[in-house]
Design an enzyme around this catalytic site. Structure first.
Site, PDB file in Angstrom:
ATOM      1  N   HIS A 195      -1.655  -5.590   1.386  1.00  0.00           N
ATOM      2  CA  HIS A 195      -2.910  -6.308   1.145  1.00  0.00           C
ATOM      3  C   HIS A 195      -2.596  -7.715   0.670  1.00  0.00           C
ATOM      4  O   HIS A 195      -1.643  -7.924  -0.067  1.00  0.00           O
ATOM      5  CB  HIS A 195      -3.726  -5.599   0.048  1.00  0.00           C
ATOM      6  CG  HIS A 195      -4.827  -6.470  -0.516  1.00  0.00           C
ATOM      7  ND1 HIS A 195      -6.043  -6.601   0.106  1.00  0.00           N
ATOM      8  CD2 HIS A 195      -4.869  -7.293  -1.599  1.00  0.00           C
ATOM      9  CE1 HIS A 195      -6.794  -7.463  -0.595  1.00  0.00           C
ATOM     10  NE2 HIS A 195      -6.102  -7.886  -1.629  1.00  0.00           N
ATOM     11  N   LYS A 255       0.840  -1.199   0.000  1.00  0.00           N
ATOM     12  CA  LYS A 255       0.000   0.000   0.000  1.00  0.00           C
ATOM     13  C   LYS A 255       0.884   1.262   0.000  1.00  0.00           C
ATOM     14  O   LYS A 255       2.098   1.176   0.249  1.00  0.00           O
ATOM     15  CB  LYS A 255      -0.941  -0.056   1.207  1.00  0.00           C
ATOM     16  CG  LYS A 255      -1.927  -1.252   1.139  1.00  0.00           C
ATOM     17  CD  LYS A 255      -2.813  -1.320   2.380  1.00  0.00           C
ATOM     18  CE  LYS A 255      -3.802  -2.477   2.312  1.00  0.00           C
ATOM     19  NZ  LYS A 255      -4.677  -2.538   3.507  1.00  0.00           N
ATOM     20  N   ASN A 308      -1.798  -0.221   7.311  1.00  0.00           N
ATOM     21  CA  ASN A 308      -1.264  -1.570   7.585  1.00  0.00           C
ATOM     22  C   ASN A 308      -0.422  -2.156   6.448  1.00  0.00           C
ATOM     23  O   ASN A 308      -0.271  -3.368   6.323  1.00  0.00           O
ATOM     24  CB  ASN A 308      -2.381  -2.520   8.054  1.00  0.00           C
ATOM     25  CG  ASN A 308      -3.471  -2.703   7.037  1.00  0.00           C
ATOM     26  OD1 ASN A 308      -3.386  -2.180   5.920  1.00  0.00           O
ATOM     27  ND2 ASN A 308      -4.500  -3.440   7.396  1.00  0.00           N
ATOM     28  N   TYR A 325     -12.189  -2.843  -3.384  1.00  0.00           N
ATOM     29  CA  TYR A 325     -12.732  -2.923  -2.018  1.00  0.00           C
ATOM     30  C   TYR A 325     -14.258  -2.849  -1.983  1.00  0.00           C
ATOM     31  O   TYR A 325     -14.835  -2.445  -0.976  1.00  0.00           O
ATOM     32  CB  TYR A 325     -12.133  -1.802  -1.162  1.00  0.00           C
ATOM     33  CG  TYR A 325     -10.726  -2.095  -0.679  1.00  0.00           C
ATOM     34  CD1 TYR A 325     -10.444  -3.217   0.101  1.00  0.00           C
ATOM     35  CD2 TYR A 325      -9.671  -1.226  -0.967  1.00  0.00           C
ATOM     36  CE1 TYR A 325      -9.156  -3.482   0.561  1.00  0.00           C
ATOM     37  CE2 TYR A 325      -8.370  -1.479  -0.508  1.00  0.00           C
ATOM     38  CZ  TYR A 325      -8.126  -2.611   0.257  1.00  0.00           C
ATOM     39  OH  TYR A 325      -6.853  -2.868   0.714  1.00  0.00           O
ATOM     40  N   GLU A 345      -8.766 -10.530  -8.219  1.00  0.00           N
ATOM     41  CA  GLU A 345      -7.972  -9.316  -7.995  1.00  0.00           C
ATOM     42  C   GLU A 345      -6.805  -9.209  -8.978  1.00  0.00           C
ATOM     43  O   GLU A 345      -6.494  -8.116  -9.455  1.00  0.00           O
ATOM     44  CB  GLU A 345      -7.486  -9.284  -6.537  1.00  0.00           C
ATOM     45  CG  GLU A 345      -8.642  -9.072  -5.555  1.00  0.00           C
ATOM     46  CD  GLU A 345      -8.267  -9.317  -4.092  1.00  0.00           C
ATOM     47  OE1 GLU A 345      -7.102  -9.640  -3.808  1.00  0.00           O
ATOM     48  OE2 GLU A 345      -9.164  -9.188  -3.231  1.00  0.00           O
TER      49      GLU A 345
HETATM   50  P1  ADP Z   1      -7.527  -7.338   5.409  1.00  0.00           P
HETATM   51  O1  ADP Z   1      -6.785  -6.291   4.614  1.00  0.00           O
HETATM   52  O2  ADP Z   1      -6.701  -7.818   6.591  1.00  0.00           O
HETATM   53  O3  ADP Z   1      -8.068  -8.450   4.550  1.00  0.00           O
HETATM   54  P2  ADP Z   1     -10.264  -6.212   5.571  1.00  0.00           P
HETATM   55  O4  ADP Z   1     -10.580  -6.891   4.282  1.00  0.00           O
HETATM   56  O5  ADP Z   1     -11.197  -6.379   6.719  1.00  0.00           O
HETATM   57  O6  ADP Z   1      -8.785  -6.610   6.102  1.00  0.00           O
HETATM   58  O7  ADP Z   1     -10.126  -4.637   5.317  1.00  0.00           O
HETATM   59  C1  ADP Z   1      -9.455  -4.166   4.171  1.00  0.00           C
HETATM   60  C2  ADP Z   1      -8.622  -2.977   4.559  1.00  0.00           C
HETATM   61  O8  ADP Z   1      -9.485  -1.904   4.970  1.00  0.00           O
HETATM   62  C3  ADP Z   1      -7.679  -3.183   5.739  1.00  0.00           C
HETATM   63  O9  ADP Z   1      -6.472  -3.815   5.379  1.00  0.00           O
HETATM   64  C4  ADP Z   1      -7.473  -1.758   6.204  1.00  0.00           C
HETATM   65  O10 ADP Z   1      -6.538  -1.067   5.363  1.00  0.00           O
HETATM   66  C5  ADP Z   1      -8.851  -1.152   5.975  1.00  0.00           C
HETATM   67  N1  ADP Z   1      -9.659  -1.207   7.204  1.00  0.00           N
HETATM   68  C6  ADP Z   1     -10.324  -2.274   7.698  1.00  0.00           C
HETATM   69  N2  ADP Z   1     -10.952  -1.985   8.852  1.00  0.00           N
HETATM   70  C7  ADP Z   1     -10.674  -0.669   9.107  1.00  0.00           C
HETATM   71  C8  ADP Z   1     -11.002   0.252  10.134  1.00  0.00           C
HETATM   72  N3  ADP Z   1     -11.782  -0.114  11.162  1.00  0.00           N
HETATM   73  N4  ADP Z   1     -10.522   1.498  10.055  1.00  0.00           N
HETATM   74  C9  ADP Z   1      -9.745   1.902   9.018  1.00  0.00           C
HETATM   75  N5  ADP Z   1      -9.384   1.088   8.012  1.00  0.00           N
HETATM   76  C10 ADP Z   1      -9.836  -0.180   8.045  1.00  0.00           C
END
Ligand code: ADP
Length: 169
Positions: A135, A29, A132, A69, A146
Site C-alpha cells: 500500500h 500487506k 497486490n 480503508y 495514515e
Molecule cells: P491502491 O491501493 O492502488 O491505492 P485503491 O485505493 O483503489 O488502490 O484500493 C485499495 C486496495 O483495495 C487495493 O490496493 C486492493 O488491495 C483492494 N482492491 C481495490 N480494488 C479491488 C477489487 N476490484 N477487488 C479486490 N480488491 C480490490
C-alpha cells in the site's frame, strides 16, 4: 507565503538551505510478508533515496483496517479487503522525502498488478488486485493521516541521513 500543513521544511546544512518534504505511509500487506518480500520491498524505497522514519511488524485489528480503508467501505470487495489486510502481520512504514507520495505510487505501480509496469513492485511481484503486496498513500494529506493512524507517539524517529549531500545538490 501560506504554509502547507502537509509538508515539513527541513534544513540542509551542506547547502545552507532548506527544502520541503512530505511523508508517505507505505505498508507491506500480509501476502508480501508471507511471501518473503519484506526485504525486497523496503530495499526499493531505501535505494531510491527516501528516508525511513518509522518501521514495525504489526498484526492489525479489524477496526484499524476499516478506518484505514473507510473511503472504500461501500465497495463490494470491502469485506474481502478487510479479511485480507487482517489475515496476518503487515509491515508499517513511514517514509519522508521530496515528492515521496507520488514517487512511491510510481515505484509501487498500478492497483491491478497485471497492468502495473515491469520494474514496479506490483509489476514485478504480483498478479492480482486482491493480492497486490503493498500500500502507498495517494496524497500528502493522506500520508499524514495514515501515519498518525498506524503509528503511536514515540514510534517515529527524527534523524539525519549522512547520504543527503550525495542525493541533493
Ligand atoms: P491502491 O491501493 O492502488 O491505492 P485503491 O485505493 O483503489 O488502490 O484500493 C485499495 C486496495 O483495495 C487495493 O490496493 C486492493 O488491495 C483492494 N482492491 C481495490 N480494488 C479491488 C477489487 N476490484 N477487488 C479486490 N480488491 C480490490
Amino acid at each position: 507565503k501560506k504554509k502547507n500543513p502537509n509538508k515539513t521544511r527541513i534544513f540542509l546544512p551542506h547547502l545552507m538551505a532548506s527544502m520541503e518534504v512530505e511523508e508517505s505511509y507505505i505498508m507491506i500487506k500480509p501476502d508480501g510478508v508471507q511471501r518473503g518480500l519484506v526485504g525486497e520491498i523496503i530495499s526499493r524505497f531505501e535505494k531510491k533515496g527516501f528516508k525511513l522514519k518509522g518501521l514495525k511488524l504489526f498484526h492489525c485489528p479489524k477496526q484499524l483496517a476499516e478506518e484505514h480503508y473507510k473511503d472504500l467501505s461501500s465497495k463490494p470487495f470491502f469485506p474481502k479487503l478487510i479479511t485480507y489486510i487482517t489475515s496476518g502481520p503487515v509491515v508499517c512504514m513511514a517514509w519522508e522525502g521530496v515528492g515521496v507520495v507520488a514517487s512511491a505510487r510510481k515505484l509501487i505501480g498500478a492497483t491491478n498488478p497485471l497492468q502495473a509496469e515491469p520494474g514496479t513492485i506490483r509489476g514485478d511481484l504480483a498478479v492480482q488486485t486482491g493480492r497486490n503486496v503493498v500500500h502507498g498513500s495517494d496524497s500528502p494529506e493522506n500520508g499524514k493521516r495514515e501515519i498518525a493512524l498506524w503509528f503511536k507517539e514515540g514510534e517515529l524517529t527524527e534523524w539525519t541521513p549522512v547520504q543527503t549531500p550525495w542525493l541533493v545538490e
